[in-house]
Every structure is written in C-alpha cells, then in structure tokens.
Scaffold this motif. Structure first.
Motif, PDB file in Angstrom:
ATOM      1  N   GLU A 148       4.224   0.158  -9.656  1.00  0.00           N
ATOM      2  CA  GLU A 148       3.869   0.739  -8.356  1.00  0.00           C
ATOM      3  C   GLU A 148       2.606   1.592  -8.437  1.00  0.00           C
ATOM      4  O   GLU A 148       1.761   1.531  -7.538  1.00  0.00           O
ATOM      5  N   ALA A 149       2.476   2.388  -9.489  1.00  0.00           N
ATOM      6  CA  ALA A 149       1.329   3.308  -9.598  1.00  0.00           C
ATOM      7  C   ALA A 149       0.005   2.551  -9.618  1.00  0.00           C
ATOM      8  O   ALA A 149      -0.997   3.048  -9.095  1.00  0.00           O
ATOM      9  N   GLU A 150       0.003   1.355 -10.185  1.00  0.00           N
ATOM     10  CA  GLU A 150      -1.224   0.547 -10.217  1.00  0.00           C
ATOM     11  C   GLU A 150      -1.701   0.233  -8.802  1.00  0.00           C
ATOM     12  O   GLU A 150      -2.897   0.141  -8.548  1.00  0.00           O
ATOM     13  N   ARG A 151      -0.764   0.065  -7.868  1.00  0.00           N
ATOM     14  CA  ARG A 151      -1.106  -0.260  -6.488  1.00  0.00           C
ATOM     15  C   ARG A 151      -1.748   0.916  -5.755  1.00  0.00           C
ATOM     16  O   ARG A 151      -2.475   0.730  -4.801  1.00  0.00           O
ATOM     17  N   LEU A 152      -1.436   2.108  -6.204  1.00  0.00           N
ATOM     18  CA  LEU A 152      -1.964   3.290  -5.530  1.00  0.00           C
ATOM     19  C   LEU A 152      -3.378   3.638  -5.954  1.00  0.00           C
ATOM     20  O   LEU A 152      -4.069   4.373  -5.264  1.00  0.00           O
ATOM     21  N   GLY A 153      -3.796   3.149  -7.121  1.00  0.00           N
ATOM     22  CA  GLY A 153      -5.142   3.441  -7.595  1.00  0.00           C
ATOM     23  C   GLY A 153      -5.320   4.887  -8.031  1.00  0.00           C
ATOM     24  O   GLY A 153      -6.432   5.416  -7.986  1.00  0.00           O
ATOM     25  N   ILE A 154      -4.244   5.531  -8.443  1.00  0.00           N
ATOM     26  CA  ILE A 154      -4.326   6.930  -8.855  1.00  0.00           C
ATOM     27  C   ILE A 154      -5.244   7.097 -10.056  1.00  0.00           C
ATOM     28  O   ILE A 154      -6.075   8.002 -10.085  1.00  0.00           O
ATOM     29  N   TRP A 211      15.933  -9.826   0.313  1.00  0.00           N
ATOM     30  CA  TRP A 211      14.705  -9.153   0.735  1.00  0.00           C
ATOM     31  C   TRP A 211      14.165  -8.260  -0.392  1.00  0.00           C
ATOM     32  O   TRP A 211      12.967  -8.262  -0.671  1.00  0.00           O
ATOM     33  N   LEU A 212      15.060  -7.521  -1.042  1.00  0.00           N
ATOM     34  CA  LEU A 212      14.625  -6.668  -2.158  1.00  0.00           C
ATOM     35  C   LEU A 212      14.022  -7.498  -3.284  1.00  0.00           C
ATOM     36  O   LEU A 212      13.022  -7.099  -3.889  1.00  0.00           O
ATOM     37  N   GLU A 213      14.606  -8.657  -3.556  1.00  0.00           N
ATOM     38  CA  GLU A 213      14.067  -9.539  -4.607  1.00  0.00           C
ATOM     39  C   GLU A 213      12.636  -9.948  -4.273  1.00  0.00           C
ATOM     40  O   GLU A 213      11.777  -9.993  -5.152  1.00  0.00           O
ATOM     41  N   ARG A 214      12.371 -10.231  -3.005  1.00  0.00           N
ATOM     42  CA  ARG A 214      10.996 -10.566  -2.597  1.00  0.00           C
ATOM     43  C   ARG A 214      10.055  -9.396  -2.847  1.00  0.00           C
ATOM     44  O   ARG A 214       8.935  -9.574  -3.306  1.00  0.00           O
ATOM     45  N   THR A 215      10.498  -8.161  -2.552  1.00  0.00           N
ATOM     46  CA  THR A 215       9.633  -6.996  -2.787  1.00  0.00           C
ATOM     47  C   THR A 215       9.385  -6.797  -4.276  1.00  0.00           C
ATOM     48  O   THR A 215       8.288  -6.407  -4.668  1.00  0.00           O
ATOM     49  N   LEU A 216      10.394  -7.073  -5.085  1.00  0.00           N
ATOM     50  CA  LEU A 216      10.266  -6.880  -6.538  1.00  0.00           C
ATOM     51  C   LEU A 216       9.361  -7.936  -7.170  1.00  0.00           C
ATOM     52  O   LEU A 216       8.741  -7.685  -8.201  1.00  0.00           O
ATOM     53  N   ARG A 217       9.279  -9.116  -6.554  1.00  0.00           N
ATOM     54  CA  ARG A 217       8.336 -10.122  -7.035  1.00  0.00           C
ATOM     55  C   ARG A 217       6.901  -9.733  -6.686  1.00  0.00           C
ATOM     56  O   ARG A 217       5.976  -9.983  -7.449  1.00  0.00           O
ATOM     57  N   VAL A 218       6.709  -9.125  -5.523  1.00  0.00           N
ATOM     58  CA  VAL A 218       5.371  -8.717  -5.085  1.00  0.00           C
ATOM     59  C   VAL A 218       4.868  -7.527  -5.909  1.00  0.00           C
ATOM     60  O   VAL A 218       3.727  -7.512  -6.349  1.00  0.00           O
ATOM     61  N   VAL A 219       5.733  -6.537  -6.109  1.00  0.00           N
ATOM     62  CA  VAL A 219       5.390  -5.362  -6.922  1.00  0.00           C
ATOM     63  C   VAL A 219       6.571  -5.102  -7.862  1.00  0.00           C
ATOM     64  O   VAL A 219       7.568  -4.507  -7.468  1.00  0.00           O
ATOM     65  N   PRO A 220       6.466  -5.577  -9.109  1.00  0.00           N
ATOM     66  CA  PRO A 220       7.561  -5.369 -10.058  1.00  0.00           C
ATOM     67  C   PRO A 220       7.808  -3.885 -10.334  1.00  0.00           C
ATOM     68  O   PRO A 220       6.877  -3.076 -10.267  1.00  0.00           O
ATOM     69  N   ASP A 242       0.822  -1.209   0.000  1.00  0.00           N
ATOM     70  CA  ASP A 242       0.000   0.000   0.000  1.00  0.00           C
ATOM     71  C   ASP A 242       0.861   1.267   0.000  1.00  0.00           C
ATOM     72  O   ASP A 242       0.341   2.381  -0.075  1.00  0.00           O
ATOM     73  N   ASP A 243       2.173   1.123   0.073  1.00  0.00           N
ATOM     74  CA  ASP A 243       3.136   2.215  -0.032  1.00  0.00           C
ATOM     75  C   ASP A 243       4.258   1.725  -0.950  1.00  0.00           C
ATOM     76  O   ASP A 243       5.401   1.546  -0.526  1.00  0.00           O
ATOM     77  N   PRO A 244       3.930   1.472  -2.243  1.00  0.00           N
ATOM     78  CA  PRO A 244       4.805   0.679  -3.100  1.00  0.00           C
ATOM     79  C   PRO A 244       6.124   1.316  -3.517  1.00  0.00           C
ATOM     80  O   PRO A 244       7.011   0.617  -3.985  1.00  0.00           O
ATOM     81  N   TYR A 245       6.266   2.604  -3.358  1.00  0.00           N
ATOM     82  CA  TYR A 245       7.520   3.250  -3.756  1.00  0.00           C
ATOM     83  C   TYR A 245       8.548   3.285  -2.625  1.00  0.00           C
ATOM     84  O   TYR A 245       9.696   3.637  -2.848  1.00  0.00           O
TER      85      TYR A 245
END
Length: 160
Positions: A120-126, A107-116, A32-35
C-alpha cells in the motif's frame, strides 16, 4: 492512473433478531487511498451514508472477530448462510449490518489483486515525497532558509 474496484450489493440492517430491512450499498476501493475501504449505504435519503475504514479490518473480519470502537466486523452463519456482520457506531447512532460473505470475500480478493497487502505504501508515493523534501538544494533557496522571516521586536521597522 488510479484503479477503482466497486461492488453493488444488498446488505441487511438488523433491527432485531427477528427483523432486518434491505439496504442497498456500494463497496468501493481506490488505489489512491490504498489502506481504506469505502461503503456507501443508500437509505432512501437524498445522500447516501458513507463509512470509511481500514481494508485490513474487513479482510480480517471475514475470518475472525476484529475491531473495536466505531467499527467491529465478524463472520457468522445466519439460517445456514455465511455472512459478515459489521457493527458501526457514531454520534448519530449505531447500526448492525449483515453482508453476504461470498460477495464481500470476492470483492476483497479483487482489491488484494490490485494492491497486494504490504504494498500500500508504494501507492502513496511517501518515499518519493520524502526524498524530494530532503533533497539538497542549491542557490537562492538556501539563502531563503537563512533569513529570519519575523523581525525581532528590537528592530526599527515600527517607526519608533
């Protein structure tokens, strides 16, 4: 539903070239804070010290020096080990922290798999939020936009 990717690890607070002290830390990434990435340093006080900065900065800093100002990140070797150094500056002081590169990279690789990267903008619903704001409305809402919310100074509402 939001996903959280966390990793506990021990960093080293570098006090001098010959001296460093261990600092337990928690890396947190939230969809919910993808950046952003969040790091909580547990320094023996009641509350941890929290830092938040761009995930992209940490991703790049694993490979090459980057950042300026308050957060700078770069890879290096210390005693034959690959580490990531983070220089953090605030009005309260400066800190140089050493993190094990393999743990940070995993750890970063795990974050990049969750949100490539790039999604990121898609996750924010802008886009959805803008579409809702710009959607045409009908009926009473249009009338409200046409009304003057502040009567002019020339009105008789003041009783003069």
């Amino acid at each position: 539903m939001h996903t959280v990717v966390e990793r506990e690890l021990e960093l080293k607070l570098v006090l001098s070239p010959e001296r460093a002290i261990p600092v337990p830390a928690r890396l947190t990434y939230r969809t919910d804070d993808p950046y952003a990435v969040h790091i909580a340093f547990h320094i023996g006080s009641e509350n941890p010290v929290n830092w938040t900065f761009a995930r992209e900065l940490l991703v790049e800093g694993v490979f090459r020096p980057c950042g300026h100002g308050d957060v700078r990140v770069w890879p290096t070797k210390v005693d034959g080990r690959s580490v990531v150094l983070m220089a953090l500056s605030s009005p309260d002081g400066d800190a140089l922290l050493e993190a094990p590169a393999p743990a940070v990279s995993a750890w970063l690789e795990r974050t990049l798999r969750v949100v490539p990267p790039g999604s990121e903008a898609e996750r924010l619903g802008i886009d959805d939020g803008l579409a809702e704001l710009l959607a045409p409305t009908t009926g009473r809402a249009d009338e409200l936009w046409l009304q003057d919310p502040w009567p002019s100074d020339e009105s008789n509402e003041g009783g003069e």
